[in-house]
Design an enzyme around this catalytic site. Structure first.
Site, short mmCIF file in Angstrom:
data_model
loop_
_atom_site.label_atom_id
_atom_site.label_comp_id
_atom_site.label_asym_id
_atom_site.label_seq_id
_atom_site.Cartn_x
_atom_site.Cartn_y
_atom_site.Cartn_z
CB CYS A 1 -33.63 4.19 27.78
SG CYS A 1 -34.41 4.48 29.38
CG ASP B 1 -38.59 6.45 27.01
OD1 ASP B 1 -39.56 6.57 27.78
OD2 ASP B 1 -37.44 6.17 27.43
CG ASN B 2 -39.78 3.18 28.30
OD1 ASN B 2 -38.63 3.34 27.89
ND2 ASN B 2 -40.14 3.52 29.53
CE LYS C 1 -32.54 8.04 28.67
NZ LYS C 1 -33.51 7.34 29.55
CG HIS D 1 -29.41 5.79 27.19
ND1 HIS D 1 -30.31 5.41 28.16
CD2 HIS D 1 -28.31 5.02 27.37
CE1 HIS D 1 -29.78 4.45 28.90
NE2 HIS D 1 -28.56 4.19 28.44
CG HIS E 1 -35.64 7.73 33.90
ND1 HIS E 1 -34.87 7.43 35.00
CD2 HIS E 1 -35.42 6.72 33.00
CE1 HIS E 1 -34.21 6.29 34.78
NE2 HIS E 1 -34.54 5.85 33.56
CG ASP F 1 -36.88 8.64 30.18
OD1 ASP F 1 -37.30 7.48 30.19
OD2 ASP F 1 -35.66 8.91 30.21
CG ASP F 2 -39.08 5.54 32.55
OD1 ASP F 2 -38.80 5.06 31.43
OD2 ASP F 2 -38.39 5.31 33.56
CE LYS G 1 -37.35 1.78 31.81
NZ LYS G 1 -36.68 2.91 32.50
CB SER H 1 -31.03 7.15 32.34
OG SER H 1 -31.69 6.50 31.28
NE ARG I 1 -34.44 7.44 25.49
CZ ARG I 1 -34.96 8.56 25.98
NH1 ARG I 1 -34.65 9.72 25.42
NH2 ARG I 1 -35.78 8.53 27.01
#
Length: 535
Positions: free
Chosen positions: A77, A294-295, A130, A132, A244, A37-38, A325, A155, A81
């Site tokens: 996010c 994811d990004n 996660k 989301h 994240h 994540d991130d 992001k 998140s 996904r």
């Protein structure tokens, strides 16, 4: 001679892959998709020499294939996904921006997930981490093709905890007494604690963030063990909390020159290393492991954000605002990616094929020997030939949607065509210094040549011969993409909100606190719940 049916073509493709794939692959392979994540492209040491905290991921890259032109399907996010699990962009699957803790809906139920396809094909399916993509009713992972779920519904900054970790701005811990003075802070959730689910049961609220990585690793190992003992192939979707915010101090904290971010990165790396070890222990060569993000990094979090590598979006930075992001600059969606499958995916290989998280769905479906869901179009490609090293050709055109920066969420604001990158909208995402940069529409679009300008610093002059030569090709590709989307079966997500759907283990306790014996269980079939039940 008649045209062969799609089923006949699929059977032939599966036979050919079976004939030409390296020896040792028998039956349906296992799949592990690990989604960080991130995470920044430069957070992988194999990508960026300054990064020293990822020895396990670097070893994974050395034993597999590293993809250096790999992209998330969106730059935030929920849309990212949703696209990974459907192989379709948000303009098709309906998920164009993030779901809230009060969201009634989620990924539209008429969209078919990768887990549902593989479950139907006989796979044991598990999601850890996660989600989301909606937590209420039939949007829960257990209703979207996953036999087993362990994790958080959104998140981990979307609920308070007792040890809130490191964030900018910092957030207070959960209140323990109803009489405690509440401190309202921007971007902080102070009223409801972050829940941890096992299947449809809240097993802890608030989550103990410091032990979350350990629990994910333990549950992943148990899932792999159970699936292996059952004799069924498995699909594990492991969506990490790292990197994240809020970050936390790993115990014991690894030494790192990058402070808390480096320590957290080391912890994530060790977790990935453990999953690889567990998978290998159940038959090396039986499991394909795909690691990606994811990004890109969340730039406004300053020293708590990851490394972009060379993808700094210099044109945007000169005007203020983020190029990471939420944006369609390379730093927003170009992410690290490694595929490891001993005996099948070549080791010590670097691929420059233009690939995306969109490709995970059709590729794994093809490797499992089953057909894609009918009556819809896919943005992802079956890139099995690229994984096996037979080809280095990926997407001819890759679309980048707006993920919360300037423009309308979900709309295609940038397009990649070979080495060319066209921007129709820029600005609108916050940088570390608080600037967002002016929201600008570009007609004709800004065009960069990434082969010569990886930092996206200087767009071509619209009067130049190069610009005039490539613009018609870009414009035609953009128009064809929009026409294809318009002709597709497009879903619409329900983004309505209702406080009654907030996951709450015990509404009688401040911040919904509960542990173990006082756990609460969701009702899949409930369309609304009372505020007292909160689930």
């Amino acid at each position: 001679m008649g045209t062969p049916s799609p089923q006949a073509v699929l059977v032939l493709a599966v036979v050919l892959v079976g004939l030409w794939a390296p020896c040792g692959w028998c039956g349906q392979p296992n799949f592990i998709v690990i989604l960080a994540d991130d995470v920044g492209w430069g957070d992988l040491g194999a990508n960026w020499a300054e990064t020293k905290e990822t020895p396990h991921l670097d070893q994974l890259a050395a034993e597999g294939t590293r993809f250096v032109d790999f992209h998330s399907a969106a730059s935030t996010c929920s849309p990212s996904r949703a696209s990974l699990l459907t192989g379709r962009l948000g303009v098709r699957n309906g998920v164009t921006h993030n779901f809230a803790i009060t969201s009634v809906g989620g990924l539209p139920l008429n969209e078919t997930t990768l887990a549902e396809v593989l479950q139907e094909a006989g796979y044991s399916t598990g999601a850890i981490g996660k989600w989301h993509l909606g937590h209420h009713g039939r949007h829960h992972p257990n209703s979207r093709g996953f036999d087993y779920y362990f994790g958080i519904p959104y998140s981990h900054d979307m609920g308070c905890t007792d040890t809130p970790g490191y964030n900018l701005p910092p957030c207070p811990p959960c209140p323990r007494h109803s009489t405690a003075a509440r401190v309202a802070r921007k971007d902080c959730y102070t009223e409801v604690a972050l829940p941890l689910f096992e299947n449809v049961t809240i097993v802890q609220q608030p989550v103990a963030l410091g032990s979350l990585a350990t629990r994910y690793a333990e549950e992943a190992a148990r899932f792999i063990q159970r699936a292996s003992e059952s004799g069924r192939p498995f699909f594990l979707y492991l969506a990490l909390a790292h990197m994240h915010v809020p970050l936390w101090d790993p115990q014991p904290a690894p030494s790192s020159g990058r402070g808390i971010y480096g320590a957290s990165l080391s912890e994530m790396d060790a977790l990935v290393g453990r999953i690889k070890q567990v998978a290998d222990s159940h038959g090396k060569g039986n499991t394909l492991l795909w690691f990606t993000g994811d990004n890109g990094p969340w730039a406004q979090k300053c020293e708590l954000a990851g490394r972009l590598g060379p993808f700094v979006g210099a044109w945007q930075r000169q005007r203020g605002g983020s190029s990471a992001k939420q944006t369609t600059w390379e730093g927003g969606h170009r992410v690290p990616a490694v595929v490891y499958w001993p005996g099948h995916v070549p080791a010590k290989r670097t691929s420059r094929a233009l690939l995306s998280t969109l490709d995970i769905f059709p590729t794994l479906v093809a490797l499992a020997g089953v057909a894609l869901p009918p009556n819809r179009r896919f943005d992802g490609l079956d890139v099995s030939s690229v994984l096996f090293g037979w080809s280095d050709e990926g997407h001819k055109v890759l679309l980048h949607p707006n993920s919360g920066a300037a423009g309308k969420v979900g709309e295609i604001e940038a397009l990649r065509l070979a080495q060319y990158k066209a921007f129709y909208t820029t600005g609108g995402a916050m940088a570390c210094d608080g600037s967002t940069g002016p929201a600008e529409q570009h007609q004709p679009p800004l065009v960069f040549n990434l082969d010569r300008d990886i930092q996206e610093q200087e767009p071509w002059d619209v009067a130049s011969r190069e610009y005039q030569a490539v613009l018609p090709v870009i414009s035609r590709a953009y128009a064809q993409a929009l026409e294809d989307i318009a002709a597709d079966n497009v879903s619409v997500a329900d983004y309505s909100k209702d406080p009654a759907v907030i996951p709450c283990c015990n509404a009688q306790h401040v911040a919904c606190r509960c542990h173990g014996a006082h756990a609460a269980t969701l009702d899949f079939h409930a369309e609304r719940r009372t505020t007292q039940l909160c689930l």
